[in-house]
Design a protein around this motif. Sequence first.
Motif, mmCIF file in Angstrom:
data_model
loop_
_atom_site.group_PDB
_atom_site.id
_atom_site.type_symbol
_atom_site.label_atom_id
_atom_site.label_comp_id
_atom_site.label_asym_id
_atom_site.label_seq_id
_atom_site.Cartn_x
_atom_site.Cartn_y
_atom_site.Cartn_z
ATOM 1 N N LYS A 1 0.828 -1.210 0.000
ATOM 2 C CA LYS A 1 0.000 0.000 0.000
ATOM 3 C C LYS A 1 0.859 1.255 0.000
ATOM 4 O O LYS A 1 0.673 2.157 -0.823
ATOM 5 C CB LYS A 1 -0.910 0.023 1.243
ATOM 6 C CG LYS A 1 -1.709 -1.240 1.453
ATOM 7 C CD LYS A 1 -2.549 -1.163 2.708
ATOM 8 C CE LYS A 1 -1.757 -1.098 3.999
ATOM 9 N NZ LYS A 1 -1.069 -2.329 4.361
ATOM 10 N N THR A 2 1.797 1.306 0.949
ATOM 11 C CA THR A 2 2.642 2.486 1.046
ATOM 12 C C THR A 2 3.459 2.666 -0.228
ATOM 13 O O THR A 2 3.597 3.780 -0.744
ATOM 14 C CB THR A 2 3.580 2.363 2.260
ATOM 15 O OG1 THR A 2 2.780 2.239 3.429
ATOM 16 C CG2 THR A 2 4.468 3.572 2.391
ATOM 17 N N THR A 3 3.968 1.556 -0.746
ATOM 18 C CA THR A 3 4.761 1.632 -1.965
ATOM 19 C C THR A 3 3.952 2.239 -3.108
ATOM 20 O O THR A 3 4.440 3.116 -3.826
ATOM 21 C CB THR A 3 5.253 0.224 -2.350
ATOM 22 O OG1 THR A 3 5.921 -0.338 -1.225
ATOM 23 C CG2 THR A 3 6.199 0.277 -3.523
ATOM 24 N N LEU B 1 -2.671 10.089 1.675
ATOM 25 C CA LEU B 1 -2.522 9.959 3.123
ATOM 26 C C LEU B 1 -2.125 8.529 3.474
ATOM 27 O O LEU B 1 -2.837 7.583 3.139
ATOM 28 C CB LEU B 1 -3.829 10.313 3.832
ATOM 29 C CG LEU B 1 -4.420 11.696 3.540
ATOM 30 C CD1 LEU B 1 -5.525 11.602 2.517
ATOM 31 C CD2 LEU B 1 -4.946 12.337 4.797
ATOM 32 N N ASP B 2 -0.982 8.386 4.145
ATOM 33 C CA ASP B 2 -0.514 7.054 4.529
ATOM 34 C C ASP B 2 -0.915 6.763 5.965
ATOM 35 O O ASP B 2 -0.364 7.341 6.890
ATOM 36 C CB ASP B 2 1.005 6.956 4.371
ATOM 37 C CG ASP B 2 1.479 5.513 4.471
ATOM 38 O OD1 ASP B 2 0.634 4.614 4.656
ATOM 39 O OD2 ASP B 2 2.697 5.283 4.370
ATOM 40 N N GLU B 3 -1.839 5.884 6.145
ATOM 41 C CA GLU B 3 -2.369 5.547 7.461
ATOM 42 C C GLU B 3 -2.493 6.791 8.336
ATOM 43 O O GLU B 3 -1.841 6.899 9.368
ATOM 44 C CB GLU B 3 -1.453 4.527 8.158
ATOM 45 C CG GLU B 3 -1.257 3.322 7.277
ATOM 46 C CD GLU B 3 -1.034 2.042 8.041
ATOM 47 O OE1 GLU B 3 -1.454 1.982 9.212
ATOM 48 O OE2 GLU B 3 -0.466 1.114 7.463
ATOM 49 N N PRO B 4 -3.342 7.716 7.908
ATOM 50 C CA PRO B 4 -3.380 9.006 8.592
ATOM 51 C C PRO B 4 -3.754 8.892 10.063
ATOM 52 O O PRO B 4 -3.369 9.718 10.870
ATOM 53 C CB PRO B 4 -4.423 9.792 7.812
ATOM 54 C CG PRO B 4 -5.230 8.786 7.073
ATOM 55 C CD PRO B 4 -4.324 7.641 6.812
HETATM 56 MG MG LIG Z 1 2.676 1.192 4.928
#
Ligand SMILES: [Mg+2]
Lengths: 345, 264
Positions: A41-43, A160-163
């Motif tokens: 996901k982050t990638t 937004l990364d795991e906000p």
């Molecule tokens: Mg991540």
Amino acid sequence: MDVRVSGVRKEFDRFPALHDVSLEIKSGELIALLGPSGSGKTTLLRLIAGLESPTEGKVFFGDEDASLKSVQERNVGFVFQHYALFRHMTVIDNVGFGLKVRPSNTRPAKDEIRRRSSELLDFVQLSGLEKRYPAQLSGGQRQRVALARAMAIEPRVLLLDEPFGALDAKVRKELRRWLREIHDKTKHTTVFVTHDQDEALELADRVVVMSQGSIEQVGTPDEVYDKPNSPFVYGFIGESSRLPVRIENGTVWIGEKSLGLKADRPDGDGMLYFRPHDVELVDGSNGCIAGTVVASRRVGATRRVELMVAGAEERIEIGIDADHPATELSGIAFRPRHFRVFARD
Amino acid sequence: MALGFTLAYLALIVLIPLTGLAWRSASLGWAGLWHVATDPRTLNALKISFGTAFVAALINVFFGVVVAWVLVRYRFPGRRIIDAIVDLPFALPTAVAGIALTSIYAKNGWIGRWLDPLGIKVAFTPIGITIALIFVGLPFVVRTVQPVMEEIRTEVEEAAATLGANRFQTITRVLLPGLQPAILTGFALAFARAVGEYGSVIFIAGNLPYVSEIAPLLIVIRLEEFDYAGATAIAAIMLLISFAMLFIINLIQAWSRRRYGYGT
Ligand SMILES: [Mg+2]
Ligand SMILES: Nc1ncnc2c1ncn2[C@@H]1O[C@H](COP(=O)(O)OP(=O)(O)OP(=O)(O)O)[C@@H](O)[C@H]1O
């Protein structure tokens, strides 16, 4: 701004973090990337932002190939899980940073930067805290500063990364609703990462379910919940029960017994998936799944019973009314209302 | 309890000797103290000591930050060895360092032989003193800045980049200001160490009065002349200047700590 990810593969030192991912995000949409830890996901989010470059494939913003642009040029708002605020700057200076570092021909005047920053702080309900430093704020407040800072540059996409990942459950819920409101007001195209399915289902227009570097399913919350298209999605979103079955002439069998369910799969072994609470109890023992109760426990408003199904090794769970008289060793027969049969793994 | 212990310990180790120093120099009286302080030889020695220490600390701040940055952010073969080498000036007897530096920078030394034709003399000049002080002060800057740098997440830089900041803006507006308190501490430590340094300097300094004679050496000379009052007077003056400088640095730090909320 439409965002299109097209055939993207990403390897870290030969380790494939994403394989052949394609995704179309419509302008103004709020999209959730949902998946277990390490699913990429982050990638994917960082690739859209330009913080990573794809090993193969392209990212488009509208018709423009964003892969050719640097992070700075892409004009995306990125909110990091751990806020990444500038701790030597006041709240208002954090928010104004993106405007201050613009080249002088596009940089607004100082007063204008201040005005816009305080407007944004108002918008994220932090007025009065302009002069504070990040260390003097709570986690939820910091996250809102981070969001205001990202919105200040009028981004083409908000990422937004795991906000809400680092916040406690109550604050998470509040911020969740609040983010939805903000999105409805600003209509920024927004992609957010989460591994909390409730968050994804409640907040997003569409949910992208990811697993092991691939997209498993893209759909509205209803679609991914009610019509999971893979065993993974069945297992990952909501609860599921599964039974090993056999397909003969388009119907589902366990052992020598037909369940009276149709499946459009070729003949052979398969795995039946259904939601434990989405079943109807039936009388008799034909055209249904019959089992013996081996355990029963109360879960909220319903009762969950564990069944031993004749002809199957595995036990399964179904949900029944709390006042259902079934006790241990009594027989129960049921039919799933919705189900799917997948290949056995 | 802990506070009481700390105070008692500090008094025993630091304050009592300092009081003794003040007491000793007080025997000269104000006039005597003034006489020693304004003596041209003393003035020159103080100027050399504080001047070289200041320059050395400044240079150490620059290169110390660069070294710390490389150690924190880059992974390369031999990184651990370089990391260990940084501590060498801590561990090496300073006299050894002094002798080594002198032999390298002397007219016929490895480096001195190339500098000499250019008319640059290092050994036996204030430049030599500065080099020795850079050597002993480097680890102070690296070791105070390094842990703080390690705490800075790459995310902060990435955040700056997504907001449109180029590399230069990220360094000058985000990274360096965030490191400023640590850099200041490193500077103060390197400076204080350099002011008090004796062992490595006296070999390379040449110790010419008025030219390359440092204050600590002058103290030793006065002691050898049995001029205890003169020696303690110079010591007291050094103490005063050092104290004033450290006080100012502390004020700046307290101010920035209040602003940035470090340690909260
Ligand atoms: Mg991540
Ligand atoms: N910089 C990197 N170097 C090497 N491998 C990486 C790097 N970044 C990510 N990976 C690997 O790529 C895979 C996907 O990582 P990613 O961070 O995208 O997962 P994620 O879905 O965001 O997980 P989480 O929910 O834990 O944040 C992981 O196996 C991870 O180890």
